[in-house]
Design an enzyme around this catalytic site. Structure first.
Site, short mmCIF file in Angstrom:
data_model
loop_
_atom_site.label_atom_id
_atom_site.label_comp_id
_atom_site.label_asym_id
_atom_site.label_seq_id
_atom_site.Cartn_x
_atom_site.Cartn_y
_atom_site.Cartn_z
N GLN A 61 -41.49 -3.78 39.19
CA GLN A 61 -40.84 -2.57 39.70
C GLN A 61 -40.08 -2.79 41.00
O GLN A 61 -39.15 -2.05 41.31
CB GLN A 61 -41.87 -1.45 39.90
CG GLN A 61 -42.42 -0.89 38.61
CD GLN A 61 -41.38 -0.16 37.76
OE1 GLN A 61 -40.29 0.17 38.22
NE2 GLN A 61 -41.71 0.07 36.50
N CYS A 114 -51.28 8.97 26.84
CA CYS A 114 -51.95 9.31 25.59
C CYS A 114 -52.84 8.15 25.15
O CYS A 114 -52.36 7.06 24.89
CB CYS A 114 -50.91 9.62 24.53
SG CYS A 114 -51.64 10.36 23.08
N THR A 156 -37.31 -20.73 20.37
CA THR A 156 -35.87 -20.84 20.64
C THR A 156 -35.46 -19.84 21.72
O THR A 156 -35.78 -18.66 21.63
CB THR A 156 -35.07 -20.57 19.34
OG1 THR A 156 -35.48 -21.56 18.39
CG2 THR A 156 -33.58 -20.66 19.57
N SER A 161 -38.96 -8.38 35.12
CA SER A 161 -38.52 -7.84 33.84
C SER A 161 -37.08 -7.34 33.98
O SER A 161 -36.70 -6.82 35.03
CB SER A 161 -39.44 -6.68 33.43
OG SER A 161 -38.99 -6.10 32.24
N THR A 186 -44.66 -7.65 30.55
CA THR A 186 -46.00 -7.74 29.96
C THR A 186 -46.35 -9.19 29.65
O THR A 186 -47.45 -9.66 29.95
CB THR A 186 -46.07 -6.88 28.67
OG1 THR A 186 -45.75 -5.54 29.01
CG2 THR A 186 -47.43 -6.95 28.02
N1 PLP Z 1 -45.66 -4.32 35.21
C1 PLP Z 1 -45.23 -3.18 35.75
C2 PLP Z 1 -45.58 -2.85 37.17
C3 PLP Z 1 -44.46 -2.28 35.00
O1 PLP Z 1 -44.05 -1.13 35.54
C4 PLP Z 1 -44.16 -2.62 33.66
C5 PLP Z 1 -43.39 -1.68 32.81
O2 PLP Z 1 -43.39 -0.50 33.02
C6 PLP Z 1 -44.62 -3.84 33.15
C7 PLP Z 1 -45.36 -4.67 33.95
C8 PLP Z 1 -44.29 -4.26 31.75
O3 PLP Z 1 -42.97 -4.70 31.67
P1 PLP Z 1 -42.21 -4.81 30.25
O4 PLP Z 1 -41.90 -3.41 29.85
O5 PLP Z 1 -40.98 -5.62 30.56
O6 PLP Z 1 -43.12 -5.50 29.32
#
Ligand code: PLP
Length: 387
Positions: A180, A330, A238, A200, A72
């Site tokens: 993903q 939701c 940090t 991520s 994110t």
């Molecule tokens: N982008 C995609 C395509 C994702 O599937 C996700 C999480 O499901 C994210 C971004 C967000 O990643 P994070 O959970 O590390 O913030």
């Protein structure tokens, strides 16, 4: 009670080897990577090594990897950072797709409130963004294109390399969310031709709370978090050394087994697909059957042929120990159908009667057989066959 975890797209368990790799950095080797004494240098060395490891997995240089708190934040950094820089060049237009993750769509919405203009491209029946649509949408003011590598709900892989070529021809910065796809299929920044790439750790058996943004050398992007000079001044704070070490270890491990996993999970997916097709004549498969991630199978129950509630499905599967995700989210207390499935042309009722199965290291053949058996019983009890 038997538990079957088929939600690896949501998150994955941390690999025990990753836990072991991180452990010393919580206590004995706890130094601040910015300190110049022994403890700091030790932490700095581990951080640098983690950056090297991660860079090597995507064909990048170490200095092009910026650690952040997750996918994110990587998406926010990419879009807001590039947007700030665009302003200086007299550009204010961004192109993205309707099936992108909320981390992209919500950030675009925020940028719209601050004077940017965003084009949300449609996707085809498989959830794929078209190169031609991107080319047609580019204008003189376009400064950024953000198209995800693979979709998190249906697994469809976008033609990112072709889109990046179009972006480059027009001098537009190209970002892709590879949260993903990383660790599931090969991801190489030069093969993809991207300028910015989001990653991520917790989707690849690494810890939650860490990710990375790849920024191609020479690409101008505004700093994201102001403070100390960490992450070459672009993302202050940090450094989280234990999590960076864990992220790198997880990346190493998944890449070691990438080919074998692609094959094994691809076979499990085909087995699940054919069993479901056999049991449920009115099942619809969402996403591209061929050009897709190997571990995601997304299915809907056709609302014209069977009445069944997606949430009830999910709830009953959970009661039987099976963890999956439904096709709705939701929002303000009510269940909204997935924006990805709606963008692909599914009607709202069908979109709500959706299950996303996502397999991983722990998934066995037997899990698939058990899941299909349980689902068959549930559908027999809850489904109202219409025709
Ligand atoms: N982008 C995609 C395509 C994702 O599937 C996700 C999480 O499901 C994210 C971004 C967000 O990643 P994070 O959970 O590390 O913030």
């Amino acid at each position: 009670m038997r538990r079957v975890y088929l939600d690896h797209t949501a998150t994955t368990p941390v690999d025990p080897a990753v836990v072991e790799a991180m452990r010393p950095f919580f206590s004995g080797r706890f130094g601040n990577a910015s300190s110049i004494h022994h403890f700091g240098r030790e932490a700095r060395a581990a951080l640098d090594e983690s950056r090297d490891t991660l860079a090597g997995r995507i064909g990048a240089q170490s200095g092009e990897i910026f650690f952040v708190s997750g996918g994110t934040e990587a998406d926010n950094f990419a879009l807001k950072g590039a947007a700030m820089t665009m302003l200086g060049r007299g550009k204010n237009h961004i192109i993205t797709g309707r099936s992108e993750h909320h981390a992209i769509l919500e950030t675009c919405g925020f940028l719209e409130q601050h004077g940017f203009v965003v084009t949300y491209l449609p996707v085809d029946e498989f959830g794929r963004t078209s190169v031609c649509d991107v080319r047609d949408a580019i204008r003189a003011e376009t400064g950024l294109i953000s198209i995800m590598h693979a979709n998190n709900e249906v697994g469809t892989i976008n033609p990112v390399a072709d889109i990046a070529r179009v972006a480059k021809e027009s001098g537009v910065v190209m970002h892709s969310d590879a949260v993903q796809s990383f660790g599931k299929i090969p991801v190489d920044v030069d093969a993809l031709g991207v300028d910015l790439l989001s990653l991520s750790a917790h989707k690849i058996y690494g810890p939650k709370g860490i990710g990375a943004l790849y920024i191609r050398r020479g690409v101008a992007i505004e700093r994201f978090i102001h403070g100390g000079g960490q992450e070459r001044g672009r993302r202050a704070g940090t450094e989280n050394v234990p999590l960076a070490v864990g992220f790198a270890e997880a990346a190493l491990l998944v890449h070691r087994r990438l080919e074998a996993d692609q094959k094994r999970l691809g076979e499990l997916k085909e087995r699940l697909r054919s069993e479901l097709r056999e049991r449920f004549p009115w099942i619809l498969f969402n996403g591209d059957p061929a050009v897709a991630l190997p571990h995601i199978l997304n299915v809907s129950f056709d609302s014209r042929r069977i009445g069944i509630d997606g949430e009830a499905l999910l709830f009953n599967l959970d009661l039987a120990g099976i963890a999956v995700t439904s096709g709705s989210a939701c929002t303000s207390g009510s269940m909204e159908p997935s924006h990805v499935l709606l963008a692909m042309g599914r009607d709202a009722d069908t979109a709500k009667a959706t299950i996303r199965f996502s397999t991983g290291h722990s998934t066995t053949d037997d899990d698939i057989v058990y899941t299909v058996g349980v689902l068959t019983d549930i559908v027999r009890r809850l489904g109202k066959v219409l025709c």
